[in-house]
Design an enzyme around this catalytic site. Structure first.
Site, PDB file in Angstrom:
ATOM      1  N   CYS A   1      58.469 -61.411  18.646  1.00 55.65           N
ATOM      2  CA  CYS A   1      57.177 -60.793  18.343  1.00 55.65           C
ATOM      3  C   CYS A   1      56.220 -60.810  19.532  1.00 55.65           C
ATOM      4  O   CYS A   1      56.439 -60.084  20.489  1.00 55.65           O
ATOM      5  CB  CYS A   1      56.603 -61.446  17.094  1.00 55.65           C
ATOM      6  SG  CYS A   1      55.435 -60.400  16.236  1.00 55.65           S
TER       7      CYS A   1
ATOM      8  N   HIS B   1      60.738 -63.079  12.545  1.00 59.35           N
ATOM      9  CA  HIS B   1      60.511 -64.520  12.373  1.00 59.35           C
ATOM     10  C   HIS B   1      61.428 -64.980  11.244  1.00 59.35           C
ATOM     11  O   HIS B   1      62.210 -64.223  10.718  1.00 59.35           O
ATOM     12  CB  HIS B   1      59.059 -64.788  11.969  1.00 59.35           C
ATOM     13  CG  HIS B   1      58.039 -64.218  12.889  1.00 59.35           C
ATOM     14  ND1 HIS B   1      57.573 -64.894  13.987  1.00 59.35           N
ATOM     15  CD2 HIS B   1      57.365 -63.046  12.865  1.00 59.35           C
ATOM     16  CE1 HIS B   1      56.650 -64.166  14.583  1.00 59.35           C
ATOM     17  NE2 HIS B   1      56.499 -63.036  13.932  1.00 59.35           N
TER      18      HIS B   1
HETATM   19  N1  GLN Z   1      49.792 -60.075  18.094  1.00 60.42           N
HETATM   20  C1  GLN Z   1      50.997 -59.290  18.045  1.00 60.42           C
HETATM   21  C2  GLN Z   1      50.950 -58.116  17.076  1.00 60.42           C
HETATM   22  O1  GLN Z   1      50.280 -58.159  16.070  1.00 60.42           O
HETATM   23  C3  GLN Z   1      52.153 -60.203  17.724  1.00 60.42           C
HETATM   24  C4  GLN Z   1      52.071 -60.836  16.363  1.00 60.42           C
HETATM   25  C5  GLN Z   1      53.113 -61.908  16.140  1.00 60.42           C
HETATM   26  O2  GLN Z   1      53.620 -62.502  17.093  1.00 60.42           O
HETATM   27  N2  GLN Z   1      53.370 -62.197  14.872  1.00 60.42           N
HETATM   28  O3  GLN Z   1      51.604 -57.124  17.329  1.00 60.42           O
END
Ligand code: GLN
Length: 242
Positions: free
Chosen positions: A94, A195
């Protein structure tokens, strides 16, 4: 691998570790130990230098501001790029995935340079946030069962010609581009939006990284009953009509 132990590096747990992503390093470590592979693990906080002699680097997800701080510190440090130049393997999730690309949009709405280790660019999606279970068929070249994970991101990631999609989604948004792709990889660098932690749901990915790092084609089997039960439960849950 430059000595007899497998060296794992868990990058910036103080900034990048949402939704249990730390589980990824624990699963890789455990699965190496189960094969009697000597393994060492270093957790590198964002005020510490990234060691360049690791074999497998793991990076998790994060919220928008910690993501910008992590990108600034990783760029300044330069260790991760040196490790990849030395042949290290990197697996990112992510926010970590976005940071490994050429650029992403930061919490201030501005383009933020990434490390350019993956040929991807991330922008801020205009639509709804991508949130929910993911079920995706991994690239046949990698030869693994379908992946399950949980996604929560606003970013949308576009792949360039030297990145292959890690998987094709059956359920979920993945890269958010509407073309069904999820994640990206090249020879040694992997990125996903999943995740879960993704290694607990798909221990075959942990084994793939270990095999790449040890340069072997196969590992002795281990008892996967617990993982299989979790996989089956999550695949069934993801397949429920909304
Ligand atoms: N901040 C990033 C997004 O919203 C990654 C989010 C995350 O790592 N869950 O795209």
């Amino acid at each position: 691998m430059s000595d007899s132990s497998l060296r794992l590096v868990w990058v910036y747990p103080d900034l990048l570790s949402t939704y249990g992503d730390q589980g990824n390093v624990l699963v890789v470590e455990r699965r190496a130990q189960q094969r009697r592979v000597p393994v060492s693990r270093v957790d590198v906080r964002s005020d510490q230098a990234i060691p360049t002699s690791g074999d497998i680097y793991l990076i998790g997800g994060g919220e928008d501001r910690p993501q910008r701080l992590a990108a600034e510190r990783l760029r300044r440090d330069g260790g991760l790029e040196r490790a990849v130049a030395n042949g290290a393997i990197v697996f990112s999730v992510c926010a970590g995935y976005q940071i490994l690309g050429h650029e992403f949009v930061n919490d201030l709405g501005r383009p933020e340079p990434g490390l350019g280790l993956l040929d991807v660019v991330s922008v801020r999606g205009e639509g709804e946030r991508c949130v929910g279970d993911v079920l995706a068929d991994i690239d046949p070249q990698l030869g693994l069962p379908p992946l399950t994970g949980f996604e929560n991101h606003q970013g949308v990631t576009h792949l360039g010609p030297s990145a292959r999609p890690l998987a094709r989604t059956r359920i979920g948004k993945g890269n958010g581009t509407g073309d069904g792709t999820e994640g990206a990889f090249n020879e040694t660098v992997f990125g996903t939006y999943m995740h879960g932690p993704v290694m607990a749901r798909n221990p075959q990915i942990a084994d793939l990284l270990i095999k790449l790092a040890l340069d072997v084609n196969a590992l002795p089997p281990v008892d996967d009953q617990w993982y299989e039960a979790l996989r089956a439960e999550r695949i069934a849950a993801a397949s429920q009509p909304a």
